[in-house]
Design a protein around this motif. Structure first.
Motif, PDB file in Angstrom:
ATOM      1  N   ASP A 108      29.082  39.733  26.231  1.00  0.00           N
ATOM      2  CA  ASP A 108      30.195  39.763  25.603  1.00  0.00           C
ATOM      3  C   ASP A 108      31.152  38.738  26.443  1.00  0.00           C
ATOM      4  N   GLY A 109      31.083  38.576  27.718  1.00  0.00           N
ATOM      5  CA  GLY A 109      32.008  37.549  28.305  1.00  0.00           C
ATOM      6  C   GLY A 109      31.803  36.359  28.256  1.00  0.00           C
ATOM      7  N   ALA A 110      30.279  35.839  27.905  1.00  0.00           N
ATOM      8  CA  ALA A 110      29.612  34.544  27.585  1.00  0.00           C
ATOM      9  C   ALA A 110      30.321  34.138  26.358  1.00  0.00           C
ATOM     10  N   GLN A 111      30.163  35.199  25.203  1.00  0.00           N
ATOM     11  CA  GLN A 111      30.652  34.908  23.937  1.00  0.00           C
ATOM     12  C   GLN A 111      32.185  34.669  23.854  1.00  0.00           C
ATOM     13  N   GLY A 112      32.915  35.300  24.639  1.00  0.00           N
ATOM     14  CA  GLY A 112      34.425  35.406  24.557  1.00  0.00           C
ATOM     15  C   GLY A 112      34.671  34.039  25.185  1.00  0.00           C
TER      16      GLY A 112
END
Length: 178
Positions: A23-27
């Motif tokens: 999720d953090g990488a996609q954000g």
């Protein structure tokens, strides 16, 4: 299928950690090239949506009631900042137990009877584009809410505050009811 089997063999805490990293990488990716991903129709582009406990919500009355369990007439909608996802509002259970962090959605629910929802959106798009989309989604949310909505509170962090402000602007300009 093989990936799903491999992931299901991992302990729950590790699976949750991997999800938070993804999720953090996609954000972060959307913050840098989100507009490019969106115009290209890339599956990594984040579409604005509501989440509860890390799960995307479909804006249908029965689905909302089933996913949320208890719904209240008071909604608190959290909107994250640049390069993040809604996961920034979910501290680890360990951090909460140690008193290092607070889950404000849970506190608003327990102390003031709010149902907490979180927004995930593409921070690489213009604030006004996200604001207009949030206004549209809030309209859909209120229409689909399983019961009367008496109060709707928007809580934005950093860029999320600007997106909330933009959503309120567009809602007022369009004479929306929420």
């Amino acid at each position: 299928r093989v990936r799903a089997q491999a992931e299901s063999a991992l302990p729950a805490e590790l699976r949750a950690g991997l999800g938070a990293v993804a999720d953090g990488a996609q954000g972060a990716l959307n913050a840098v090239v989100g507009d490019f991903l969106k115009t290209r129709g890339n599956g990594l582009a984040i579409d604005l949506g509501f989440f509860h406990d890390g799960v995307p919500l479909r804006l249908e009355s029965a689905t909302l009631a089933a996913a949320l369990g208890t719904v209240t007439p008071k909604l608190a909608v959290f909107v994250h900042g640049l390069g993040c996802t809604e996961s920034v509002f979910h501290p680890s259970l360990r951090a909460i137990e140690e008193g290092k962090q607070v889950d404000y959605g849970a506190l608003l629910s327990a102390r003031h009877g709010f149902t907490a929802l979180h927004v995930r959106y593409n921070t690489g798009l213009h604030v006004s584009q996200n604001g207009r989309e949030l206004a549209n989604k809030l309209d859909e949310l209120v229409a689909a809410w399983p019961g009367e909505v008496q109060q709707l509170v928007l809580i934005g962090h950093s860029m999320g505050g600007l997106v909330c402000r933009s959503a309120v602007h567009y809602a007022a300009a369009d004479a929306r009811s929420f």
